[in-house]
Design a protein around this motif. Structure first.
Motif, mmCIF file in Angstrom:
data_model
loop_
_atom_site.group_PDB
_atom_site.id
_atom_site.type_symbol
_atom_site.label_atom_id
_atom_site.label_comp_id
_atom_site.label_asym_id
_atom_site.label_seq_id
_atom_site.Cartn_x
_atom_site.Cartn_y
_atom_site.Cartn_z
ATOM 1 N N ASP A 52 0.823 -1.207 0.000
ATOM 2 C CA ASP A 52 0.000 0.000 0.000
ATOM 3 C C ASP A 52 0.860 1.263 0.000
ATOM 4 O O ASP A 52 0.460 2.285 -0.562
ATOM 5 C CB ASP A 52 -0.989 0.003 1.175
ATOM 6 N N ILE A 53 2.049 1.193 0.592
ATOM 7 C CA ILE A 53 2.966 2.336 0.548
ATOM 8 C C ILE A 53 3.697 2.366 -0.794
ATOM 9 O O ILE A 53 3.843 3.417 -1.421
ATOM 10 C CB ILE A 53 3.984 2.276 1.709
ATOM 11 N N LEU A 54 4.132 1.194 -1.244
ATOM 12 C CA LEU A 54 4.859 1.119 -2.513
ATOM 13 C C LEU A 54 4.018 1.647 -3.670
ATOM 14 O O LEU A 54 4.527 2.328 -4.564
ATOM 15 C CB LEU A 54 5.256 -0.336 -2.775
ATOM 16 N N TYR A 55 2.704 1.343 -3.662
ATOM 17 C CA TYR A 55 1.830 1.746 -4.764
ATOM 18 C C TYR A 55 1.200 3.123 -4.588
ATOM 19 O O TYR A 55 0.885 3.785 -5.575
ATOM 20 C CB TYR A 55 0.705 0.717 -4.934
ATOM 21 N N GLN A 56 1.002 3.548 -3.346
ATOM 22 C CA GLN A 56 0.161 4.714 -3.115
ATOM 23 C C GLN A 56 0.884 5.940 -2.573
ATOM 24 O O GLN A 56 0.266 6.979 -2.410
ATOM 25 C CB GLN A 56 -0.971 4.344 -2.140
ATOM 26 N N ASP A 57 2.164 5.835 -2.264
ATOM 27 C CA ASP A 57 2.860 6.974 -1.661
ATOM 28 C C ASP A 57 4.109 7.318 -2.461
ATOM 29 O O ASP A 57 5.222 6.894 -2.123
ATOM 30 C CB ASP A 57 3.220 6.666 -0.214
ATOM 31 N N PRO A 58 3.987 8.090 -3.522
ATOM 32 C CA PRO A 58 5.156 8.409 -4.355
ATOM 33 C C PRO A 58 6.191 9.280 -3.656
ATOM 34 O O PRO A 58 7.357 9.285 -4.058
ATOM 35 C CB PRO A 58 4.542 9.132 -5.554
ATOM 36 N N MET A 84 -14.905 -15.505 -9.941
ATOM 37 C CA MET A 84 -13.540 -15.686 -9.452
ATOM 38 C C MET A 84 -13.492 -16.752 -8.367
ATOM 39 O O MET A 84 -14.386 -16.839 -7.534
ATOM 40 C CB MET A 84 -13.011 -14.348 -8.901
ATOM 41 N N LYS A 85 -12.438 -17.544 -8.401
ATOM 42 C CA LYS A 85 -12.207 -18.534 -7.361
ATOM 43 C C LYS A 85 -11.868 -17.822 -6.047
ATOM 44 O O LYS A 85 -11.206 -16.777 -6.057
ATOM 45 C CB LYS A 85 -11.055 -19.459 -7.749
ATOM 46 N N PRO A 86 -12.305 -18.374 -4.914
ATOM 47 C CA PRO A 86 -11.982 -17.733 -3.630
ATOM 48 C C PRO A 86 -10.484 -17.523 -3.428
ATOM 49 O O PRO A 86 -10.064 -16.464 -2.940
ATOM 50 C CB PRO A 86 -12.562 -18.703 -2.602
ATOM 51 N N ALA A 87 -9.673 -18.499 -3.808
ATOM 52 C CA ALA A 87 -8.228 -18.356 -3.624
ATOM 53 C C ALA A 87 -7.681 -17.205 -4.455
ATOM 54 O O ALA A 87 -6.814 -16.446 -4.002
ATOM 55 C CB ALA A 87 -7.516 -19.658 -4.006
ATOM 56 N N ALA A 88 -8.194 -17.057 -5.658
ATOM 57 C CA ALA A 88 -7.759 -15.951 -6.507
ATOM 58 C C ALA A 88 -8.235 -14.618 -5.946
ATOM 59 O O ALA A 88 -7.534 -13.603 -6.044
ATOM 60 C CB ALA A 88 -8.290 -16.150 -7.927
ATOM 61 N N ALA A 89 -9.430 -14.614 -5.371
ATOM 62 C CA ALA A 89 -9.953 -13.380 -4.763
ATOM 63 C C ALA A 89 -9.088 -12.956 -3.576
ATOM 64 O O ALA A 89 -8.833 -11.763 -3.378
ATOM 65 C CB ALA A 89 -11.396 -13.594 -4.327
ATOM 66 N N VAL A 90 -8.636 -13.924 -2.797
ATOM 67 C CA VAL A 90 -7.758 -13.618 -1.664
ATOM 68 C C VAL A 90 -6.445 -13.034 -2.170
ATOM 69 O O VAL A 90 -5.934 -12.040 -1.623
ATOM 70 C CB VAL A 90 -7.490 -14.886 -0.826
ATOM 71 N N GLN A 91 -5.903 -13.632 -3.213
ATOM 72 C CA GLN A 91 -4.653 -13.112 -3.773
ATOM 73 C C GLN A 91 -4.835 -11.687 -4.266
ATOM 74 O O GLN A 91 -3.959 -10.837 -4.088
ATOM 75 C CB GLN A 91 -4.181 -14.010 -4.919
ATOM 76 N N ARG A 92 -5.974 -11.427 -4.841
ATOM 77 C CA ARG A 92 -6.236 -10.078 -5.341
ATOM 78 C C ARG A 92 -6.326 -9.082 -4.193
ATOM 79 O O ARG A 92 -5.805 -7.966 -4.297
ATOM 80 C CB ARG A 92 -7.537 -10.079 -6.147
ATOM 81 N N ILE A 93 -6.954 -9.464 -3.118
ATOM 82 C CA ILE A 93 -7.060 -8.578 -1.963
ATOM 83 C C ILE A 93 -5.669 -8.201 -1.454
ATOM 84 O O ILE A 93 -5.427 -7.063 -1.046
ATOM 85 C CB ILE A 93 -7.869 -9.258 -0.834
ATOM 86 N N ARG A 94 -4.761 -9.149 -1.492
ATOM 87 C CA ARG A 94 -3.432 -8.935 -0.919
ATOM 88 C C ARG A 94 -2.468 -8.204 -1.842
ATOM 89 O O ARG A 94 -1.526 -7.567 -1.366
ATOM 90 C CB ARG A 94 -2.828 -10.288 -0.522
ATOM 91 N N THR A 95 -2.679 -8.318 -3.135
ATOM 92 C CA THR A 95 -1.670 -7.816 -4.068
ATOM 93 C C THR A 95 -2.176 -6.784 -5.066
ATOM 94 O O THR A 95 -1.371 -6.051 -5.635
ATOM 95 C CB THR A 95 -1.082 -8.985 -4.872
ATOM 96 N N ASP A 96 -3.468 -6.727 -5.288
ATOM 97 C CA ASP A 96 -4.011 -5.891 -6.359
ATOM 98 C C ASP A 96 -4.498 -4.561 -5.799
ATOM 99 O O ASP A 96 -5.306 -4.538 -4.872
ATOM 100 C CB ASP A 96 -5.171 -6.625 -7.038
ATOM 101 N N PRO A 97 -4.042 -3.438 -6.362
ATOM 102 C CA PRO A 97 -4.538 -2.138 -5.895
ATOM 103 C C PRO A 97 -5.971 -1.840 -6.325
ATOM 104 O O PRO A 97 -6.515 -0.801 -5.953
ATOM 105 C CB PRO A 97 -3.560 -1.143 -6.526
#
Length: 870
Positions: free
Chosen positions: A417-423, A823-836
Motif C-alpha cells: 500500500d505504501i509502494l503503490y500509493q505513496d510516491p 472468481m475462485k476464492p483463492a484468486a480473490a484472496v490473492q487479489r485482496i493482498r496484491t491488487d490495488p
C-alpha cells in the motif's frame, strides 16, 4: 297604430352589420314578430292529425336521445378512470321534458318527461402537447445489443441494494467459471475475442508485402514453436537445466586465481553473486533486488534514471509466507524443482562420462559441474569413504532453508500500500555510492556493465532505502549453498511454465499455481489460446499492427477520442463546484487536465502503421519455430536491454507500455498521459455505432477512471509536467484528505469470502487510488449530459427495443456490465493482498453509492445502500 301598440324605442338598431337572409323579403316598416309571439301563435292554433303524429315522434326522439347521452357519458367516465386514476367525478342528472298543450276539446294537455342519471368526468385541465412516443431502433445490431443487455440482467435484484447483481446476475449465470481459469469476466471475454482475431491471422497464409511478410513469419514461427507440445515434452527439462547450469557456473566464480581474488581484484564471492544475479536479470528473472528505468520525478520527469527496489517473490505477497499451509506447499514445490535439476545434472554427467571418459575426474574447468552439485553430493575428499546421501531428505532440508531465506526478504520489503500509493515516501534519490556502501555484496560496476557498458549512473532513486541494508544483512547470515539454490529456484519458477506439460518441473510449478489461484487440479486450457497469449506478451506491437488493421477502422479512433476529450472538459467544468478546492488549486488542476496527453488505439513508437518501424523494434528477437523456450528467452533479453538503453536519455513521449490488442488502459504520472489501446475499444466497452448513453457509460468509465488517476491519492502529487511537487494549497490538500479518508473507510468495511469459512477485508489503503479513480464515473455522466442535445439531434441517442429503462438508467447499467466477473476464492484472496484494485463487486456498488445521480435515476430511498454516499 292603436293605443295598445307599443312605440318602438328610438335606441333599437334596425340594421345589423350582417343580416340573416330569411328576413330579406319582409316589407320595409313591418316589425318582426318575437320568438315568444311565434310560439304562442302556434300553440293557439288547432292541432292537425299530422301535427299530433309529429309531436309524438318528437317526444320519442327526445327520450331516446337522453338515454344515449347517459350511455355515452358513462363510457367516457370509464375511459377516463382507465387513463388517470384519482380524478374527481361529478354526478349529473339529465331530465328531458316535452309538453304539448291545445285548446281544442278533442285534445287535452300532454306532458312527457325522460330522466337519466349518470356520472360525468369534468373536462381535463389543458396540458402542453407532448411529442409522439419514440420508436426504438429495429436494425439487427440494435436487436443484438438489446438482447445482450437483457440477458445480462437479474431483474429479481433491487438495483438500489445490489446493483452489481442486478446488472450482471444473468451474465454470471450464463458464464460459469471455466475449470482452467481462476478468474473470468468481461475483460477476459473480450481478451479472448481479440486473441481469436490474432489467431486467425497467425493461422492464415496470406501475404501482405516483403517487410510485413518478415514480421508475419516471425509471429507465425513463434506461435508454431509454442503449439508443438510433442517436441516440448521430448526436449524435457534440458533447456531449463542449461540455463541453470550457467547460473551455477557464474555463481561459483571460476575465473579466480589461487588467492581467492578474481582477475579484476574483486572478492570471488561478490563477483560470483554479482554475475549470477546480472545474468538472471538480463533474462527478466527477478532475484534479490530490482532495477527499473524511469524519469527523475523530483527533478526532471523526462530524464531517465535508475530506480532500485525490492524484487518479486516466489509467493505473491509477504502475507503468504506467514501461512503455514501455503509455506508447506511452496516448500514441496521448491524441493521437487531442486530434485528435478539434480537428476538432469546427473544424467548430463553420465553422458559426458560416456563420451569423454578422460574427464571423469572432473578437474577440468571446462567440464560441468566443476564443483560439487547438488550441495548434498559429499565434501569432495576422495581419501574418506562417501556416505550414501538420501537426496530427497537433503532436498527437503535445502528447500526449507530457501523458503526461510525468501521469507526474510519478504519481511524486509515495503508494504504494497505504501509502494503503490505513496510516491513521496518511495522517492529517495541518492548518489550511487550510497547503494554501493550499503550493499557491498554486489559489485555494481560489474552488474551495470552487463547492460550498459558505456554508461554508468552516478545518481539513483531508492524506493525503500532500508531494504538494501536489510538485504546485506540477510546475505551475510545465509550459507552460500542456500543463496545458490535460491537463484536456481528463481530461474526454475520463472521458466518451467515454458517447458512441456509432461515434465516434472512444469507440473511442480502447476501445483503452486493451482494452490494460489484455486484452478481445478489438472484442468488445462486450450493450447492455442495460451500460445496466442504468449505471442501477444512477447511480440505484442507486431501482432498489434494486424489486429488494428482488422478491428479498428473507420471513425473508431475519432469517436473514442471524443468521449475522452468530452470527459476532460466536463472535469474542468466541475472544478469550480468543488467546495474543498480553492481557486488557485482549481486553476492548476485545469491546467494539468489540459496538459494530459491522450493516446488512443495504437502507438507511433514503434509505429504500428509502418512495418519497417515494427521490424526494427523486434530486430534483436531471434525466433526459431522449433525452440519455444529459446524464443521466450530471446524476447525477454531484448526487452530488458531496451529498458537499459533508455538510461540517461530523454523519455520517448511516443512510446507505449501496452500493446494495441490489450484490454486495458493506464495513466502514467511522470509523463502525464492516459493511454487506451484499440483492444479495449471493442464491445462490451465500446462500439462506434452504439448510442452515446451506452458508450459514455462503459468506455466513458474507463476514460474517466484514467483521467481521475491524475488527481487521485498518488496522481495528485504530480504536477502538469509530471514532477513530484506540492502544487495544491494546504487548504485543498486537507480537503482532499477528508474525502480520501472517507473512501478508505468505506472500502475497508467491504469483505470477501476466503473459501475457508472466513472473511477478509478489502485493504482500503492499498486500493484508495483505484477507488478514487472509479468515482470518475460522475465525470463520464456529466460529459454525456453536456453533449446530449447535440447527439440527440444527430440521432446517436436512439432507443433500443425491449428495454424498459430510461437512458440514465442504461448509462449506469452499461457501466456496471463491464465489471462482470466470476472468481475462485483463492484468486480473490490473492487479489485482496496484491491488487490495488478492489473486487469487481465493489467497483460497482461502492462507486454508485458515491454518485447521487445514480440514486436519482433509480429512485432509491435515502436508506438504500446506493444512497449511502461518501
Amino acid at each position: 297604430m292603436t293605443d295598445r301598440e307599443a312605440r318602438p324605442s328610438t335606441d333599437e338598431e334596425h340594421a345589423p352589420l350582417l343580416r340573416s337572409s330569411e328576413y330579406d323579403d319582409i316589407p320595409n316598416g313591418t316589425s318582426h314578430p318575437s320568438f315568444g309571439e311565434r310560439v304562442n301563435s302556434i300553440a293557439q292554433e288547432p292541432l292537425t292529425p299530422l301535427t299530433k303524429i309529429l309531436l309524438v315522434l318528437g317526444l320519442v326522439l327526445l327520450l331516446t336521445s337522453s338515454i344515449f347521452i347517459g350511455l355515452f357519458a358513462g363510457a367516457q367516465h370509464r375511459l377516463s378512470l382507465e387513463r388517470e386514476e384519482g380524478k374527481h367525478t361529478t354526478t349529473v342528472t339529465i331530465t328531458a321534458t316535452a309538453t304539448a298543450t291545445t285548446t281544442s276539446n278533442s285534445v287535452s294537455i300532454t306532458t312527457s318527461t325522460a330522466i337519466s342519471t349518470t356520472t360525468l368526468v369534468p373536462p381535463p385541465i389543458p396540458v402542453p402537447t407532448t411529442l409522439p412516443e419514440e420508436k426504438p431502433c429495429l436494425e439487427s445490431h440494435c436487436i443484438v445489443l438489446s438482447a445482450s443487455i437483457l440477458s445480462s440482467l437479474d431483474p429479481s435484484q433491487d438495483p438500489c441494494e445490489n446493483f452489481y447483481n442486478f446488472a450482471n446476475g444473468g451474465w454470471l449465470r450464463a458464464h460459469p467459471l471455466p475449470a482452467d481459469k481462476s478468474s473470468f469476466g468481461n475483460f477476459e471475454f473480450l481478451s479472448q475475442q481479440n486473441q481469436q482475431v490474432i489467431q486467425r491471422i497467425l493461422e492464415s497464409n496470406y501475404s501482405v508485402g516483403s517487410v510485413d511478410d518478415q514480421i508475419l513469419t516471425k509471429l507465425r514461427d513463434f506461435y508454431t514453436s509454442c503449439l508443438d507440445e510433442r517436441r516440448l515434452n521430448e526436449i524435457g527439462t534440458t533447456p531449463l537445466f542449461h540455463l541453470v547450469r550457467t547460473v551455477r557456473k557464474l555463481y561459483s566464480g571460476n575465473d579466480t586465481d589461487i588467492t581467492g581474488q578474481s582477475t579484476y581484484g574483486i572478492d570471488k564471492k561478490v563477483q560470483g553473486l554479482t554475475a549470477a544475479v546480472a545474468f538472471l536479470h538480463s533474462r527478466r528473472i527477478g532475484a534479490l533486488f530490482a532495477f527499473e528505468v524511469e524519469g527523475d520525478v523530483g527533478v526532471d520527469p523526462n530524464h531517465m534514471i535508475l530506480w532500485f527496489s525490492q524484487p518479486e517473490l516466489g509467493l505473491p505477497s509477504k502475507e503468504y509466507y506467514e501461512e503455514k499451509s501455503t509455506r508447506n506447499v511452496y516448500k514441496r514445490v521448491v524441493e521437487r524443482l531442486l530434485i528435478v535439476l539434480a537428476d538432469e545434472d546427473e544424467a548430463e554427467s553420465r553422458k559426458r562420462t560416456i563420451s569423454a571418459p578422460e574427464f571423469v575426474d572432473n578437474e577440468d574447468p571446462n567440464v560441468w559441474p566443476p564443483w560439487p552439485w547438488p550441495p548434498w553430493g559429499g565434501d569432495g575428499d576422495d581419501d574418506k569413504p562417501t556416505t550414501p546421501i538420501n537426496r530427497t531428505e537433503e532436498a527437503k532440508k535445502l528447500a526449507k532453508k530457501v523458503v526461510k531465506f525468501e521469507r526474510k526478504l519478504a519481511k524486509a520489503s515495503l508494504d504494497l500500500d505504501i509502494l503503490y500509493q505513496d510516491p513521496i515516501a518511495t522517492y529517495n534519490p541518492v548518489p550511487l555510492s550510497n547503494l554501493v556502501d550499503v550493499l557491498p555484496e554486489i559489485h555494481f560496476p560489474t552488474y551495470f556493465s552487463t547492460f550498459t557498458p558505456r554508461s554508468f549512473p552516478d545518481r539513483i532513486v531508492m524506493t525503500y532505502p532500508q531494504y538494501a541494508a536489510s538485504l546485506s544483512k540477510i546475505l551475510n547470515e545465509t550459507d552460500s549453498n542456500v543463496i545458490e539454490a535460491y537463484l536456481v529456484v528463481r530461474a526454475a519458477l520463472n521458466l518451467s511454465p515454458y517447458l512441456g506439460m509432461g515434465t516434472e518441473a512444469w507440473q511442480a510449478h502447476r501445483t503452486l499455481l493451482e494452490t494460489l489461484t484455486g484452478i481445478k487440479k489438472g484442468a488445462v486450457g486450450d493450447r492455442a489460446e495460451y500460445c496466442v497469449n504468449q505471442v501477444e506478451n512477447t511480440l505484442g506491437f507486431a501482432a498489434g499492427r494486424y489486429f488494428v488493421n482488422e478491428t479498428f477502422g473507420g471513425d473508431s479512433k475519432v469517436k473514442g477520442t471524443k468521449v475522452i476529450t468530452d470527459i476532460v472538459e466536463a472535469f474542468k467544468e466541475s472544478l469550480k463546484d468543488i467546495d474543498w478546492m480553492d481557486k488557485k488549486s482549481a486553476k492548476a488542476a485545469a491546467e494539468k487536465a489540459d496538459a494530459i496527453r491522450v493516446k488512443v488505439g495504437y502507438p507511433i513508437s514503434p509505429d504500428t502503421r509502418d512495418p519497417r518501424s515494427i521490424a526494427r523494434y523486434y530486430g534483436a528477437v531471434k525466433v526459431d519455430k522449433n525452440d519455444f523456450f529459446g524464443n521466450i528467452l530471446s524476447s525477454a533479453t531484448s526487452d530488458e536491454f531496451k529498458k537499459w538503453l533508455q538510461l540517461g536519455r530523454r523519455r520517448d513521449l511516443n512510446s507505449w507500455e501496452m500493446y494495441p490488442s490489450m484490454v486495458n488502459a493506464y495513466f502514467n504520472p511522470p509523463s502525464n498521459e492516459i493511454v487506451f489501446p484499440a483492444g479495449i475499444l471493442q464491445p462490451p466497452f465500446f462500439a462506434k455505432e452504439w448510442p452515446n448513453y451506452l458508450a459514455y457509460g462503459a468506455f466513458g468509465q474507463v476514460a474517466s477512471h484514467e483521467l481521475t488517476h491524475a488527481f487521485d491519492s498518488a496522481g495528485r502529487l504530480y504536477n502538469q509536467e509530471g514532477k513530484l511537487v506540492q502544487w495544491w494549497t494546504n487548504y485543498t490538500s486537507n480537503g482532499f484528505q477528508v474525502k480520501q479518508d472517507c473512501i478508505i473507510k468505506q472500502y475497508s468495511a467491504y469483505t470477501i469470502d476466503d473459501g475457508k469459512g472466513g472473511k477478509i477485508h478489502v485493504n482500503g489503503n492499498l486500493t484508495s487510488g483505484e477507488n478514487i479513480g472509479d468515482t470518475g464515473l460522475i465525470q463520464a455522466y456529466r460529459a454525456w449530459k453536456t453533449q446530449y442535445h447535440v447527439s440527440e439531434k444527430a440521432g446517436t441517442e436512439y432507443l433500443l427495443p425491449g428495454l424498459k429503462f430510461t437512458r440514465d438508467q442504461l448509462f449506469f447499467i452499461s457501466f456496471a456490465r463491464i465489471w462482470a466477473r466470476a472468481m475462485k476464492p483463492a484468486a480473490a484472496v490473492q487479489r485482496i493482498r496484491t491488487d490495488p484494485h478492489s473486487p469487481s463487486r465493489y467497483r460497482v456498488d461502492g462507486t454508485v453509492s458515491n454518485i447521487p445521480e445514480f440514486a436519482k435515476a433509480f429512485k432509491c430511498s435515502k436508506k438504500a445502500k446506493a444512497s449511502q454516499k461518501c
